[in-house]
Design an enzyme around this catalytic site. Structure first.
Site: not given
Ligand code: CP3
Length: 347
Positions: A24, A28, A37, A74, A150
């Protein structure tokens, strides 16, 4: 030919300095991400727009001396491309249409799956074309158990009771779902590599929900099927497994299969234990507590030095134990990278 320290480390070499990237690292906590965004109007509008996805992937590399970029996307785009409705609600996380029966599984839209992910491949190729030659681009996907959780539970904040019931009450329906995810994930990762990804990571973020035989069946087996299929197609591309669990027996079962070049560690794993038990057969990636990055300061620097020391004898890539927390001050990331790059490895 590219000449990258981090690829050498992933392939098992003890490099002169410790390479670093962060899960990540795009997201954000960066004001420039929040700006895009707001312009794009939502998460999926960014993820499926190659110009935005390219820009967001490269943002952390402009700011920091990171050794790799990870594609901005994602894990939930895979079930989305299989036909399930998906929304990301501001401040609430993802909301995914659910599957609850074997019939729902057989209705997933596997035809045309990969073509619905064309914008992702365009982003991968676009990032690769703009990447500095000494840095690597990481592609990724969610591992089947995590993605299935999910698909069955619907969104974040779930207690895994539905997926466990599905798995126990309808093992055939459950394994049909895992099979669809294994096949889709293999074709998705293969396409990312063909588009320019130089390594791929499988995120098994919810591995710790299971242990013992259930872990072996739902986590180890599907991860290995994917890794072996990708290895056959792309023998030189490093594969990173990330079974996020602090259970050392389960982690050893995962690593012992030898299917991944790199094993990502969650922050509950003791680095010295990993040096003895995981690092002899794989590069190790990890595992600073993201909470320490959030707090920053000398405590963070000391903890990062301790991790570097514990894993100094073998192949090692620095990372967090999980993703960057969104309230993190970006200046803490710069300090962390300087500390890791400044770490002097023993001769
Ligand atoms: O790592 C990176 O910078 C690359 C991008 C990336 C995102 N999600 C962007 C994202 C990666 C590799 C993921 C993987 C992901 N997504 C996982 C596995 C890794 C982990 O964190 O356990 C999971 C479980 C998800 C599912 C997911 N996506 C959730 C639960 C959420 C909401 C909660 C949160 O942490 O934001 C997301 C949204 C998400 N994915 C955001 C980003 C940058 C935030 C979105 C926003 O701007 O609102």
């Amino acid at each position: 030919m590219m000449n990258s320290l981090i690829v050498d480390a992933w392939k098992g070499k003890r490099t002169d300095r410790v390479p670093i990237w962060l899960m990540r690292q795009a997201g954000r906590y960066l004001p420039e991400y929040r700006e895009i965004r707001a312009k794009a109007g939502g998460f999926l509008a960014m993820a499926y727009n190659p110009a935005y996805a390219i820009e967001i992937t490269l943002q952390p590399l402009r700011r920091f001396e990171l050794d790799a970029a990870i594609l901005f996307s994602d894990i939930l785009v895979v079930p989305h491309a299989l036909g399930l409705k998906l929304e990301f609600l501001e401040g609430e996380g993802p909301k995914l249409e659910t599957v609850s029966t074997a019939k729902d599984v057989s209705n997933l839209k596997t035809d045309g799956f990969l073509s619905r992910l064309d914008p992702v491949m365009e982003a991968v190729a676009g990032v690769r074309a703009r990447m500095p030659k000494n840095k690597a681009l990481i592609g990724f996907a969610g591992a089947p158990w995590t993605v299935a959780s999910y698909m069955i539970e619907g969104g974040g904040g779930h207690d895994f009771s539905k997926i466990k019931a599905f798995f126990k009450n309808d093992p055939d329906g459950f394994s049909a779902l895992i099979d669809v995810l294994v096949r889709s994930t293999v074709s998705y990762l293969d396409a990312q590599i063909r588009a320019g990804a130089q390594a791929v990571q499988l995120f098994e973020s919810w591995a710790s929900v299971l242990c013992g035989d259930d872990f072996r069946w739902c986590v180890v087996e599907p991860n290995i099927r994917i890794a072996k299929a990708i290895k056959t197609m792309h023998p030189d591309v490093p594969l990173i497994g990330f079974p996020r669990t602090d259970n050392t027996d389960d982690l050893l079962n995962f690593a012992a299969a030898g299917a991944f070049d790199v094993i990502g560690l969650s922050q509950g794993i003791t680095p010295r234990w990993a040096a003895q038990n995981v690092q002899p057969s794989a590069c190790v990636q990890g595992n600073l507590d993201p909470d320490l990055l959030l707090r920053g300061g000398p405590e963070m620097v000391l903890a990062s030095q301790n991790i570097c020391e514990a894993l100094d004898a073998g192949a090692f890539v620095f990372n967090l134990g999980h993703g960057v927390i969104k309230e993190t001050d970006p200046s803490h990331v710069a300090v962390l990278i300087e500390a890791v790059h400044g770490f002097k490895r023993k001769a």
